[in-house]
Structures are given as C-alpha cells and as structure tokens.
Motif scaffolding. Structure first.
Motif, short mmCIF file in Angstrom:
data_model
loop_
_atom_site.label_atom_id
_atom_site.label_comp_id
_atom_site.label_asym_id
_atom_site.label_seq_id
_atom_site.Cartn_x
_atom_site.Cartn_y
_atom_site.Cartn_z
N TRP A 148 0.84 -1.21 0.00
CA TRP A 148 0.00 0.00 0.00
C TRP A 148 0.86 1.25 0.00
CZ3 TRP A 148 -0.49 3.99 3.62
CH2 TRP A 148 -1.62 4.83 3.47
N ALA A 152 -1.73 -3.54 1.29
CA ALA A 152 -3.03 -3.09 0.80
C ALA A 152 -4.07 -4.18 1.07
CB ALA A 152 -2.95 -2.81 -0.70
N MET A 181 -5.44 -0.34 4.56
CA MET A 181 -4.05 -0.72 4.81
C MET A 181 -3.91 -1.49 6.13
SD MET A 181 -3.34 1.35 7.55
CE MET A 181 -1.56 1.16 7.68
#
Length: 300
Positions: A49, A173, A268
């Motif tokens: 992420w 992510a 996240m």
C-alpha cells in the motif's frame, strides 16, 4: 509471451526512484531510504500500500511502502537499554532511527534467471548518523521474480559490540481492514502498547475492530493476511526475525497522521518484520546479521 525484465530510472518530485518489471510484476523503489513504494501483479490489487497523499520530499520518509527502520525501531526510549546506550544524544531522538530519510548508495542492478535485483548500501562511516557514533554497514538486497525477496544485512565495523533493533515497516493493501485477518500468530506472546504495554497471548487468528498496535514475540516463519474481499492471501515468510509489529491507526489516529487520508485506515495494514524487544540484534566486532523477508500472494 512475457516481456523481458526491465529497469528504468524515474523522478518523483524530489526523489530518484527505480521502476522494475518482471513478467506481470511491477516494483517501484526510492533510492532515499532504499524504500519500496509499490508492488503489484498485473491487474490485481497492489500487495504493498502507498498513501494517496504520499509526498516525495528529500529527508522525509514516504507514507506507505516498506520503510527501513534502523538502528532502532519506534521510540528509542521503549527499546532495551542496550539499544538506548548506543545513542549519544539527549532524550529526544527520531522515531525509527534515521536511515529511512537518507540517500543510500545503489551498488548495482543485476538481471539473471528472469529476475532483477537492486542492491543498496548505507555506510555510517561515510554518512554518520546524528548522535550515533558507530561504524556499521547496512545492505538491502531487493530481488523481484514472481515473488518479492528482501534481505537486510547489518555488519558491525567497529571495535565494540553493537546492539540494534530494526524493522521492515511493510504497509499492505487490503480491501477492508474490518474483514481481514492475520493467521500464524496463535499462541504468540504480544505486548499491547495501547494497554500500558501489558503482555498478553494471542488466541486464534487476529481480526480488527479498532486501533491496533501490538508487538508480537516468538513469531513463526510464516504469517498470512487473509482478505476475503479481494479473495487472496498474502504470505510473509521471514528468517532472522522472531518478532513482528501489527499496526492500524483506525479512525481517530488516522486524522492526525501526515500524508494520510482520513479514511485510508480502511485500506491498509502494517505487519512489520522486526528484531525488537528480546529479539534485538547484538553484533560482535566484524559480525553480521541478515533479516530476510519474502512476500507472495495466492487466491483464496
């Protein structure tokens, strides 16, 4: 037919970066901090992420990716006395050490067997860290094939033993933090930093329903993020590490973070492969230590 592996230099605002393609995998690495910024396979969701509000400024770690925390992790005052004793400054010290905001030297780019490796080095003799008067060399090897392989090597070049803590501060992510879980922590001791640093023990998989900031000890080689929303499992395979930090700021803290959208906490999860607590590294003169991490993903 897949294209040949490729590497190109790109400039993002104030930072020099390197974009690597191997098969359908794409990797972006900043020379500052030797920080991975992006990792993704084809049309799949990114594995690593990166904040939508990320800023690419010199001397400032980018929010997201994989910053390197060294020669200590987190608040120095929360580190073991042996790590604190290496610091010659006052009571105020930078969180996570200093190397994540400094330029590393790119030693070389290698292409072999369908893979690309970037090799970075930071030498504290050439670039002394403020109030940290020690001679040490830090290497980070980043190898991309159909997986991502990181090897963080520390070598004590001084004449006295050197104690340090460290982490690969990996931001992952996820589709929705409220739906994901982490497997592999069952039975591990952990320090609950949000409860006066009390020690507890994990039972079953770890889910998320609020701010999370835990230091897990005695961790196994493999941890896995299970993400039903994206129908995938991300594996973290680590060697030379027996501790990990699991972190998500949730709603209130997210509002106070720099380079961080108010709702970004939903997308996240940090699992930081580390050497912290009673898992710190102590190097005799001339001795080296390697912290290795391999990231991979598969469909559920």
């Amino acid at each position: 037919m897949n294209a040949l592996p490729s590497v190109e230099r790109v400039e993002l605002d104030e930072l020099t970066c390197w974009r690597v393609h191997v098969g359908d995998a794409e990797l972006l690495v900043a020379q500052q901090g030797a920080q991975i910024l992006h990792y993704q396979h084809g049309a799949q969701a990114p594995i690593i992420w990166l904040s939508e509000q990320a800023a690419y400024h010199r001397g400032q770690s980018v929010r997201g990716g994989v910053p390197v925390c060294w020669p200590w992790f987190g608040d120095l005052r929360r580190n073991p006395p042996a790590v604190q004793a290496q610091y010659a400054g006052g009571t105020i010290s930078p969180a996570h050490g200093a190397v994540r905001g400094l330029d590393w030297q790119l030693q070389g780019i290698e292409q072999a067997d369908g893979a690309v490796s970037l090799n970075f080095v930071f030498d504290s003799r050439q670039h002394p860290l403020p109030d940290w008067p020690h001679a040490a060399e830090l290497h980070l090897s980043i190898r991309l094939d159909q997986q991502l392989h990181l090897k963080l090597g520390s070598r004590n070049l001084g004449e006295q033993p050197l104690a340090l803590s460290q982490a690969l501060h990996s931001y992952f992510a996820v589709s929705d933090i409220r739906q994901v879980s982490v497997q592999g922590l069952d039975g591990c001791r952990y320090i609950e930093t949000l409860d006066n640093w009390q020690q507890h023990r994990q039972h079953g998989a770890l889910g998320f329903a609020g701010e999370t900031d835990r230091i897990y000890l005695d961790t196994p080689t493999r941890l896995s993020i299970v993400d039903p929303g994206w129908q995938r499992r991300i594996h973290l395979d680590a060697w030379g590490s027996h501790s990990a930090i699991v972190w998500n700021p949730w709603i209130d803290k997210a509002r106070r973070l720099s380079q961080f959208a108010e709702d970004a906490w939903q997308r996240m999860l940090c699992i930081e492969t580390a050497n912290v607590g009673d898992d710190i590294v102590t190097l005799a003169p001339g001795e080296s230590h390697s912290l290795r991490l391999t990231l991979s993903s598969e469909a559920l």
